[in-house]
Design an enzyme around this catalytic site. Structure first.
Site, short mmCIF file in Angstrom:
data_model
loop_
_atom_site.label_atom_id
_atom_site.label_comp_id
_atom_site.label_asym_id
_atom_site.label_seq_id
_atom_site.Cartn_x
_atom_site.Cartn_y
_atom_site.Cartn_z
N ASP A 136 -90.01 25.43 -57.90
CA ASP A 136 -89.30 24.40 -57.12
C ASP A 136 -88.34 24.98 -56.08
O ASP A 136 -87.96 24.28 -55.14
CB ASP A 136 -88.51 23.48 -58.06
CG ASP A 136 -89.40 22.81 -59.10
OD1 ASP A 136 -90.61 22.72 -58.85
OD2 ASP A 136 -88.88 22.40 -60.15
N MET A 174 -95.58 19.51 -56.08
CA MET A 174 -94.44 19.46 -57.01
C MET A 174 -93.13 19.82 -56.31
O MET A 174 -93.11 19.97 -55.09
CB MET A 174 -94.70 20.39 -58.19
CG MET A 174 -95.68 19.85 -59.20
SD MET A 174 -95.89 21.03 -60.56
CE MET A 174 -96.62 19.95 -61.80
N VAL A 210 -101.89 23.02 -60.92
CA VAL A 210 -102.65 24.06 -60.20
C VAL A 210 -101.67 24.97 -59.45
O VAL A 210 -101.88 26.18 -59.33
CB VAL A 210 -103.63 23.40 -59.20
CG1 VAL A 210 -104.19 24.39 -58.21
CG2 VAL A 210 -104.75 22.70 -59.95
O1 F6P Z 1 -89.92 22.66 -62.50
C1 F6P Z 1 -91.24 23.04 -62.28
C2 F6P Z 1 -92.16 21.88 -62.34
O2 F6P Z 1 -93.47 22.33 -62.11
C3 F6P Z 1 -91.81 20.73 -61.39
O3 F6P Z 1 -92.19 20.98 -60.07
C4 F6P Z 1 -92.54 19.59 -62.05
O4 F6P Z 1 -91.98 18.33 -61.75
C5 F6P Z 1 -92.37 19.91 -63.51
O5 F6P Z 1 -92.14 21.29 -63.62
C6 F6P Z 1 -93.56 19.55 -64.35
O6 F6P Z 1 -93.22 19.73 -65.67
P1 F6P Z 1 -94.26 19.64 -66.85
O7 F6P Z 1 -95.06 20.91 -66.85
O8 F6P Z 1 -93.41 19.50 -68.05
O9 F6P Z 1 -95.15 18.47 -66.58
#
Ligand code: F6P
Length: 311
Positions: A96, A138, A242
């Site tokens: 992120d 994301m 991905v």
């Molecule tokens: O913080 C990293 C991240 O990939 C975010 O971009 C995303 O919202 C979240 O984690 C997804 O989390 P999870 O793998 O718990 O669905």
């Protein structure tokens, strides 16, 4: 130095689940994505006796300190543990790129590359079928992946949380583009993007086990509205996890390696309670609390640079 690995983040430290972490275990991991130690969303402050169990694990293994690798969740707890006397050195790692105190986090550039490759591939169908392709990336509450991949992939609109969008304006802009010079468009939307107009209702995101909103799916809500308001066939691609997998790009490999060296040096120097960081093209270090004191968000100037190429 001697190292031991705790599995699955804070959970492994609390439950004392370890694995060897020597040369034999780490050789050959440079081109691998993910983590050989595993990961979990466990917050020590939500586990009964969590912080005490962490202190006890350090004593039991006669450890000088902990190297914690992660993002907001890891350092939210990590900074508090450090304040309470646990010896921690931090390494910023999240796709992120939203941690304070560092210009970049490990994983961000790989996610940007994956998203850029996806945009390149989506261009084929966009062009051949005269479509609007909406690609969701994301990033939680930060639009870094969307902005960088959008610029790199030549997006015609980029929607990010830092710049709430008016869908009518976006659609107007797409119609103008299709009437004047193109038959297709690429719209990159960050999962945390927020509309300004009340006519676009997004459902509230469910909360995860730590009370963070679980984002994802905004593109599914926008695409039908874009199709309705523009009359152009619109399709959705949600890139999802991905972006978090596969072989890291060279920058992330070098950054992760350099951060590793810096974290070891910091531990030797007794720099507990600090996080290694990338600042002004140099490896440096900052107080651990800086990571979570203020979220690193896309500055308005950068977004304006991206906007130059919309349409
Ligand atoms: O913080 C990293 C991240 O990939 C975010 O971009 C995303 O919202 C979240 O984690 C997804 O989390 P999870 O793998 O718990 O669905």
């Amino acid at each position: 130095m001697e190292f031991v690995g705790f599995q699955d983040g804070w959970r492994g430290v609390i439950e004392d689940v370890t694995q060897p972490l020597g040369i034999a275990e780490t050789t050959g991991i440079l081109p691998r994505g993910g983590t050989i130690l595993g990961s979990s969303g466990v917050n020590p402050y939500r586990v009964d006796g969590g912080p005490a169990a962490i202190a006890e694990a350090l004593r039991r293994h006669e450890l000088d300190g902990l190297v914690a690798i992660g993002g907001e969740g890891t350092f939210g707890a990590g900074a508090q543990l450090a304040d309470e006397g646990i010896r921690i050195v931090g390494v910023p790692k999240t796709i992120d790129n939203d941690l304070g105190g560092t210009d970049v986090t490990v994983g961000f550039h790989t996610a940007v590359q994956v998203a850029t490759d996806a945009i390149d591939r989506l261009h084929s169908t966009a062009e051949s079928h005269d479509r609007v392709m909406v690609i969701e990336v994301m990033g939680r509450h930060a639009g870094w992946i969307a902005v960088y991949a959008g610029i790199a992939g030549g997006a015609d609109a980029i929607l990010i949380p830092e710049q709430p969008f008016d869908l009518d304006e976006v659609c107007h802009h797409l119609r103008h583009r299709h009437l004047s010079r193109s038959s297709f468009s690429i719209v990159v939307v960050a999962e945390g993007a927020v509309p300004t107009d009340a006519s676009v209702q997004l459902p509230a995101a469910p909360l995860d086990e730590n009370g963070f909103p679980r984002l994802g799916g905004v593109a599914n809500h926008l695409a039908p509205l874009i199709e309705e308001r523009t009359g152009f066939q619109t399709r959705v691609t949600i890139l999802g996890h991905v972006q978090r997998g596969g072989s890291p790009v060279a920058f992330d490999r070098a950054l992760g390696t350099r951060f590793g060296v810096a974290a070891a040096d910091l531990a030797v120097a007794g720099g507990w309670g600090r996080m290694v960081a990338w600042k002004a093209q140099e490896v440096s270090d900052v107080p651990l609390g800086d990571a979570v004191a203020e979220r690193n968000l896309v500055p308005a100037d950068l977004y304006r640079e991206a906007e130059v190429f919309f349409g």
